[in-house]
Design a protein around this motif. Sequence first.
Motif, short mmCIF file in Angstrom:
data_model
loop_
_atom_site.label_atom_id
_atom_site.label_comp_id
_atom_site.label_asym_id
_atom_site.label_seq_id
_atom_site.Cartn_x
_atom_site.Cartn_y
_atom_site.Cartn_z
N ARG A 110 0.85 -1.18 0.00
CA ARG A 110 0.00 0.00 0.00
C ARG A 110 0.89 1.23 0.00
O ARG A 110 2.05 1.18 0.40
N LEU A 112 1.08 5.63 0.69
CA LEU A 112 0.51 6.82 1.31
C LEU A 112 0.89 8.03 0.47
O LEU A 112 2.08 8.25 0.19
N LEU A 134 -5.55 12.76 -6.20
CA LEU A 134 -5.63 12.22 -4.85
C LEU A 134 -5.12 13.26 -3.87
O LEU A 134 -4.15 13.97 -4.16
N LYS A 135 -5.73 13.33 -2.70
CA LYS A 135 -5.30 14.26 -1.67
C LYS A 135 -4.23 13.64 -0.78
O LYS A 135 -4.12 12.41 -0.67
N THR A 138 -4.08 10.12 1.50
CA THR A 138 -4.85 9.02 0.90
C THR A 138 -3.98 7.76 0.84
O THR A 138 -2.81 7.83 0.49
N VAL A 140 -3.48 4.09 -0.92
CA VAL A 140 -3.89 3.39 -2.14
C VAL A 140 -3.25 2.00 -2.18
O VAL A 140 -2.17 1.78 -1.64
N GLY A 172 -4.23 4.38 8.61
CA GLY A 172 -4.16 5.78 8.96
C GLY A 172 -3.76 6.01 10.40
O GLY A 172 -3.35 7.08 10.77
#
Length: 303
Positions: A110, A112, A134-135, A138, A140, A172
């Motif tokens: 993943r 960030l 994407l902010k 996020t 992914v 997160g």
Amino acid sequence: MNFKFKAVRTLAAAGLALTMCTGVAFASIGSATVTADSLRLRSEASTSSGTVTMAPKGAEVTVEEDAGNGWYKVTYGSQTGYMSGAWLTVTLEDGTVVPATEGTEPEQQRGLVTADVLNVRSGPATTYDKVTTLKAGTVVDIVADPGNGWYQIESGYVSAEYIVLVGADYEGSSELGAAAAAMAKSLLGCRYVSGGAGPNSFDCSGLMYYIYKQLGHPISRGSSSQYYNNGYFVSISAMQPGDLIFFFDRRFDSSGGTLPTTHVGMYVGNGQFIHASTTTYRVQYDSISGYYAPYIVGAKRIG
């Protein structure tokens, strides 16, 4: 395992699955089901080789051959490569079932997002069209890593420069410190500017503030406010990556001794911290056992 190659017509008559490779056909030895949440189809039978694509849990693949050392050559969809048998339940043509051994590390990677706004493109270069954005903060799922400075995600391609790899279970809050330390490393070389809080220039507390805000865990703005209000204290000997480390140097104290700190950095492991330095006016590494050691007043863990 040995394989006897036969003519396509003979194999087809026998009802066996075929795979074409430079004009030669050979029989598959069975099928397999992916047991991991996501499993990499790699270009070679090694975890260090490139990722061709990712197969989700429950995906069915055709097993072409046993590649040895716990790997199988497989075909998934239209693509052929190698998968780890640790995450495959294999059913051979004779009905023998080889269960997954379930390795200790998941295959899914993943990422960030560290940029304020990151463009997702239709291909692995800035010349491709923008698909979406994407902010920062996020997370992914990375579908493939072609090794050219770009990652493929479900919606397209993103520049690896603005992605920090995190664990498969990162949501997160877990691994927060590791993600913060990784982001700090991505900001090395940025300018020191008094009052700066990103994205391209920082003062000492502005760097900490920016990083944890991007991770969805906002903290106070000043170093003394961070010392008083955020996280919990840990001993210097028990520091982990992502912990804030605080300093007090009387020469730089404009409060007359009423505030506990004059500087803050982030511990990143191996006896080093990253901070926005007023000596070089940039974000850089320094040692906790060097010049700064006598000025350390405490450390706090965020989260």
